[in-house]
Each structure stands twice: as structure tokens, then as C-alpha cells.
Write an enzyme that holds these catalytic residues in place. Structure first.
Site, PDB file in Angstrom:
ATOM      1  N   ASP A   1       0.860  -1.179   0.000  1.00 45.63           N
ATOM      2  CA  ASP A   1       0.000   0.000   0.000  1.00 45.63           C
ATOM      3  C   ASP A   1       0.898   1.232   0.000  1.00 45.63           C
ATOM      4  O   ASP A   1       2.084   1.153   0.311  1.00 45.63           O
ATOM      5  CB  ASP A   1      -0.922   0.000   1.224  1.00 45.63           C
ATOM      6  N   ASP A   2       0.319   2.374  -0.354  1.00 48.74           N
ATOM      7  CA  ASP A   2       1.100   3.605  -0.374  1.00 48.74           C
ATOM      8  C   ASP A   2       1.369   4.116   1.030  1.00 48.74           C
ATOM      9  O   ASP A   2       2.438   4.634   1.325  1.00 48.74           O
ATOM     10  CB  ASP A   2       0.411   4.685  -1.220  1.00 48.74           C
TER      11      ASP A   2
ATOM     12  N   ASP B   1      -2.146   4.912   7.699  1.00 48.15           N
ATOM     13  CA  ASP B   1      -2.507   6.142   8.399  1.00 48.15           C
ATOM     14  C   ASP B   1      -2.991   5.797   9.805  1.00 48.15           C
ATOM     15  O   ASP B   1      -2.202   5.621  10.720  1.00 48.15           O
ATOM     16  CB  ASP B   1      -3.562   6.882   7.578  1.00 48.15           C
TER      17      ASP B   1
END
Length: 159
Positions: free
Chosen positions: A92-93, A96
């Protein structure tokens, strides 16, 4: 649409490519991996770069909706990946708050989870990442932005 937080971290295509390649270097000693599960949509581009660098040809997607522009909403899983993740790599980028990562971890508990960026709240949920950013920073990925004038930080604080 909500406005982005004051602390933003714009990422260029070149920076994203360099950081995805750095992620691949870190992962190269951990494989071999059978395949990659890219977390859509943010993980698609990093997954393509990591797949190329690690010579992984089997790529699938975990499709989850969790954001609406600048706010995190209800988590909705659109598509999973079969199996428990044994010998698989999740890409994933960003991690969070960890809500999406938790859902993906539940689907693929034996996979190795890698992201380019990690915020403190989500960092414990990933196995490998490249760059940590503060929790109150909004990362502006190159697919979400276009060049335009931005007020200097000092003028934004005074105005």
C-alpha cells in the site's frame, strides 16, 4: 469536500518511484514472495514498481474504500484475495490510522505488509515501510494533485 490539513507533504512521481524502489530493496532480502496483493487504489502504483524490482508476476488486489477526498469514512471491502497470505506481500502507499491495514491483516494474516509511508497510529500494523510522517500530515500523492500556487506557510498562519 473538506479542506486538506495545514501540514501537507506533496510527493512527486520521481520521489514516489525512488521510495517504492527503496521499499523493494528492503523487501528483496525477505522473499521470495508468491505474489503481491495491492491495496487499491493507493497501493497500485507502488505495487507495480515493487513487482518489477522483485520480478513478481502474480499481482492481485484488495479493494477497500476508506477515504472520501480528505476525510476517512466507513470502511467498505469491495474485493478480497483468497487464502491466508502465506508467502504473499501486501503493498500500500500509506498506513494512516491503521483501519484499512487492520482489515487487510484480518484477510491475509500470514502476508508481509509493506508501505512506503507510515504514520505513528498505523505503523505497528505494517512489517516494512520507508518513511514515517507525523499523524497530522496529509500526504499529497502525485495522482491526486496538479501544480498550482500555494501560499507560503508563514502567510497561511497569519491569515
Amino acid at each position: 469536500m473538506s479542506a486538506p490539513p495545514d501540514k501537507s507533504f506533496p510527493v512527486t512521481w520521481e520521489e514516489l518511484h525512488r521510495n517504492a524502489k527503496a521499499l523493494a530493496w528492503r523487501l528483496s532480502e525477505m522473499g521470495p514472495f508468491t505474489g503481491i496483493a495491492a491495496v487499491t487504489r493507493g497501493g497500485l502504483v507502488p505495487a507495480a514498481i515493487v513487482a518489477r524490482e522483485l520480478d513478481i508476476r502474480l499481482i492481485d488486489t484488495v479493494c477497500i474504500i476508506s477515504y472520501d477526498e480528505f476525510s476517512q469514512g466507513q470502511l467498505k471491502v469491495l474485493k478480497g484475495v483468497p487464502g491466508d497470505g502465506q508467502n504473499w506481500l501486501i503493498v500500500d502507499d500509506l498506513v494512516d490510522t491503521g483501519r484499512t491495514a487492520r482489515a487487510v491483516r484480518e484477510m491475509l494474516p500470514k502476508a508481509h505488509f509493506a508501505t512506503i509511508y507510515a504514520k505513528p497510529a498505523g505503523k505497528p500494523l505494517v512489517d516494512t515501510y520507508v518513511t514515517e510522517v507525523s499523524q497530522d500530515t496529509w500526504i499529497l500523492f502525485p495522482w491526486d494533485i496538479e501544480p498550482q500556487f500555494i501560499q507560503p506557510i508563514a502567510k497561511r498562519r497569519n491569515g
